[in-house]
Design a protein around this motif. Structure first.
Motif, PDB file in Angstrom:
ATOM      1  N   THR A  58      -8.114   2.795 -11.074  1.00 16.86           N
ATOM      2  CA  THR A  58      -6.866   2.351 -11.696  1.00 16.86           C
ATOM      3  C   THR A  58      -7.101   1.474 -12.928  1.00 16.86           C
ATOM      4  O   THR A  58      -6.200   1.327 -13.752  1.00 16.86           O
ATOM      5  CB  THR A  58      -6.004   1.579 -10.684  1.00 16.86           C
ATOM      6  OG1 THR A  58      -6.770   0.505 -10.140  1.00 16.86           O
ATOM      7  CG2 THR A  58      -5.536   2.495  -9.571  1.00 16.86           C
ATOM      8  N   LYS A  69      -7.882   2.149  -6.185  1.00 15.37           N
ATOM      9  CA  LYS A  69      -7.009   2.240  -5.012  1.00 15.37           C
ATOM     10  C   LYS A  69      -7.510   3.418  -4.198  1.00 15.37           C
ATOM     11  O   LYS A  69      -7.877   4.452  -4.747  1.00 15.37           O
ATOM     12  CB  LYS A  69      -5.548   2.462  -5.415  1.00 15.37           C
ATOM     13  CG  LYS A  69      -4.937   1.247  -6.066  1.00 15.37           C
ATOM     14  CD  LYS A  69      -3.459   1.427  -6.327  1.00 15.37           C
ATOM     15  CE  LYS A  69      -2.909   0.144  -6.962  1.00 15.37           C
ATOM     16  NZ  LYS A  69      -1.496   0.209  -7.227  1.00 15.37           N
ATOM     17  N   THR A  82      -6.872  -1.677  -2.028  1.00 18.86           N
ATOM     18  CA  THR A  82      -7.045  -1.954  -3.452  1.00 18.86           C
ATOM     19  C   THR A  82      -8.271  -2.841  -3.557  1.00 18.86           C
ATOM     20  O   THR A  82      -8.360  -3.873  -2.891  1.00 18.86           O
ATOM     21  CB  THR A  82      -5.826  -2.695  -4.040  1.00 18.86           C
ATOM     22  OG1 THR A  82      -4.677  -1.864  -3.882  1.00 18.86           O
ATOM     23  CG2 THR A  82      -6.019  -2.974  -5.524  1.00 18.86           C
ATOM     24  N   LEU A 154      -1.629   7.286 -12.620  1.00 24.12           N
ATOM     25  CA  LEU A 154      -1.382   5.940 -12.099  1.00 24.12           C
ATOM     26  C   LEU A 154       0.058   5.788 -11.616  1.00 24.12           C
ATOM     27  O   LEU A 154       0.309   5.175 -10.582  1.00 24.12           O
ATOM     28  CB  LEU A 154      -1.703   4.885 -13.155  1.00 24.12           C
ATOM     29  CG  LEU A 154      -3.169   4.783 -13.570  1.00 24.12           C
ATOM     30  CD1 LEU A 154      -3.329   3.783 -14.700  1.00 24.12           C
ATOM     31  CD2 LEU A 154      -4.044   4.424 -12.388  1.00 24.12           C
ATOM     32  N   GLU A 155       1.003   6.359 -12.361  1.00 24.92           N
ATOM     33  CA  GLU A 155       2.408   6.290 -11.949  1.00 24.92           C
ATOM     34  C   GLU A 155       2.617   7.021 -10.635  1.00 24.92           C
ATOM     35  O   GLU A 155       3.354   6.552  -9.769  1.00 24.92           O
ATOM     36  CB  GLU A 155       3.300   6.861 -13.050  1.00 24.92           C
ATOM     37  CG  GLU A 155       3.371   5.969 -14.274  1.00 24.92           C
ATOM     38  CD  GLU A 155       4.030   6.623 -15.477  1.00 24.92           C
ATOM     39  OE1 GLU A 155       4.462   7.793 -15.381  1.00 24.92           O
ATOM     40  OE2 GLU A 155       4.102   5.953 -16.529  1.00 24.92           O
ATOM     41  N   ASP A 158       1.220   4.821  -7.784  1.00 23.94           N
ATOM     42  CA  ASP A 158       2.143   3.720  -7.473  1.00 23.94           C
ATOM     43  C   ASP A 158       3.352   4.224  -6.701  1.00 23.94           C
ATOM     44  O   ASP A 158       3.801   3.610  -5.749  1.00 23.94           O
ATOM     45  CB  ASP A 158       2.583   3.017  -8.749  1.00 23.94           C
ATOM     46  CG  ASP A 158       1.477   2.172  -9.364  1.00 23.94           C
ATOM     47  OD1 ASP A 158       0.520   1.822  -8.632  1.00 23.94           O
ATOM     48  OD2 ASP A 158       1.549   1.878 -10.575  1.00 23.94           O
ATOM     49  N   THR A 159       3.894   5.392  -7.084  1.00 22.94           N
ATOM     50  CA  THR A 159       5.043   5.968  -6.387  1.00 22.94           C
ATOM     51  C   THR A 159       4.682   6.324  -4.951  1.00 22.94           C
ATOM     52  O   THR A 159       5.428   6.040  -4.019  1.00 22.94           O
ATOM     53  CB  THR A 159       5.560   7.216  -7.140  1.00 22.94           C
ATOM     54  OG1 THR A 159       5.926   6.838  -8.467  1.00 22.94           O
ATOM     55  CG2 THR A 159       6.740   7.831  -6.429  1.00 22.94           C
ATOM     56  N   LEU A 161       2.379   5.010  -3.060  1.00 23.29           N
ATOM     57  CA  LEU A 161       2.189   3.791  -2.270  1.00 23.29           C
ATOM     58  C   LEU A 161       3.520   3.150  -1.919  1.00 23.29           C
ATOM     59  O   LEU A 161       3.700   2.658  -0.818  1.00 23.29           O
ATOM     60  CB  LEU A 161       1.298   2.808  -3.009  1.00 23.29           C
ATOM     61  CG  LEU A 161      -0.180   3.207  -3.145  1.00 23.29           C
ATOM     62  CD1 LEU A 161      -0.938   2.196  -3.962  1.00 23.29           C
ATOM     63  CD2 LEU A 161      -0.823   3.380  -1.785  1.00 23.29           C
ATOM     64  N   GLU A 162       4.463   3.164  -2.855  1.00 24.23           N
ATOM     65  CA  GLU A 162       5.782   2.596  -2.588  1.00 24.23           C
ATOM     66  C   GLU A 162       6.497   3.387  -1.497  1.00 24.23           C
ATOM     67  O   GLU A 162       7.147   2.820  -0.633  1.00 24.23           O
ATOM     68  CB  GLU A 162       6.631   2.578  -3.872  1.00 24.23           C
ATOM     69  CG  GLU A 162       6.175   1.519  -4.862  1.00 24.23           C
ATOM     70  CD  GLU A 162       6.903   1.647  -6.203  1.00 24.23           C
ATOM     71  OE1 GLU A 162       7.850   2.450  -6.314  1.00 24.23           O
ATOM     72  OE2 GLU A 162       6.481   0.969  -7.142  1.00 24.23           O
TER      73      GLU A 162
END
Length: 165
Positions: A58, A69, A82, A154-155, A158-159, A161-162
């Motif tokens: 990342t 990650k 992480t 990366l986006e 992040d999505t 993981l959310e």
């Protein structure tokens, strides 16, 4: 470590060296310059799951910072992690390697308790750095092969993981 950041960097960013030094690693594949898959067998007491791991770089700032990650899945066990490694140059020309990781672990491995997990984690980290030091001192070559993932990857990470939270 006695070596400079420039001397150490290739070792810490070469998946072949990482695979040799990572305790319990039975396989590591560089899928792309920013994506690694691996198989890690980790034993905590009588629980010894074998994790299939997907990792994404990342953030990478040569020769001082590497962040990734990862998520790992094994039967009845999983983790999200992480990890950050920072190489800090010292006045004597050597390098201090600072490492930090935050992990969410679930499954049967957690039933052994935080104290057992912490003990095993500390032992594995010490072994990793001892093996890395030995690889560096052996003089065997290493080649930096990692890069930061593109923004769209990366986006997506992040999505994902959310959504998992």
């Amino acid at each position: 470590m006695e070596q400079s950041r420039e001397e150490l960097w290739p070792y810490f960013t070469d998946p072949d060296v990482l695979a040799e030094c990572a305790p319990g690693c039975t396989e590591m594949v560089l899928e792309s310059p920013h994506e690694i898959t691996a198989v890690l067998a980790v034993g905590v007491g009588s629980v010894k799951p074998e994790f299939n791991v997907d990792a994404i770089v990342t953030r990478l700032e040569h020769p001082e910072l590497l962040e990734l990650k990862a998520e790992g899945n094994a039967p009845r066990n999983e983790f999200e992690l992480t990890a950050t490694m920072e190489m800090i140059g010292r006045d004597d020309g050597g390098t201090t390697v600072a490492w930090q990781a935050n992990a969410d672990v679930s499954g049967t491995i957690v039933s052994l308790g935080g104290r057992a997990l912490q003990s095993v984690t500390n032992r594995l980290v010490k072994k990793y750095f001892a093996d890395m030091q030995a690889a560096v001192e052996s003089g065997e070559g290493a080649e930096s092969k990692l890069e930061t993932a593109p923004q769209e990857v990366l986006e997506d990470v992040d999505t994902d993981l959310e959504e998992a939270a």
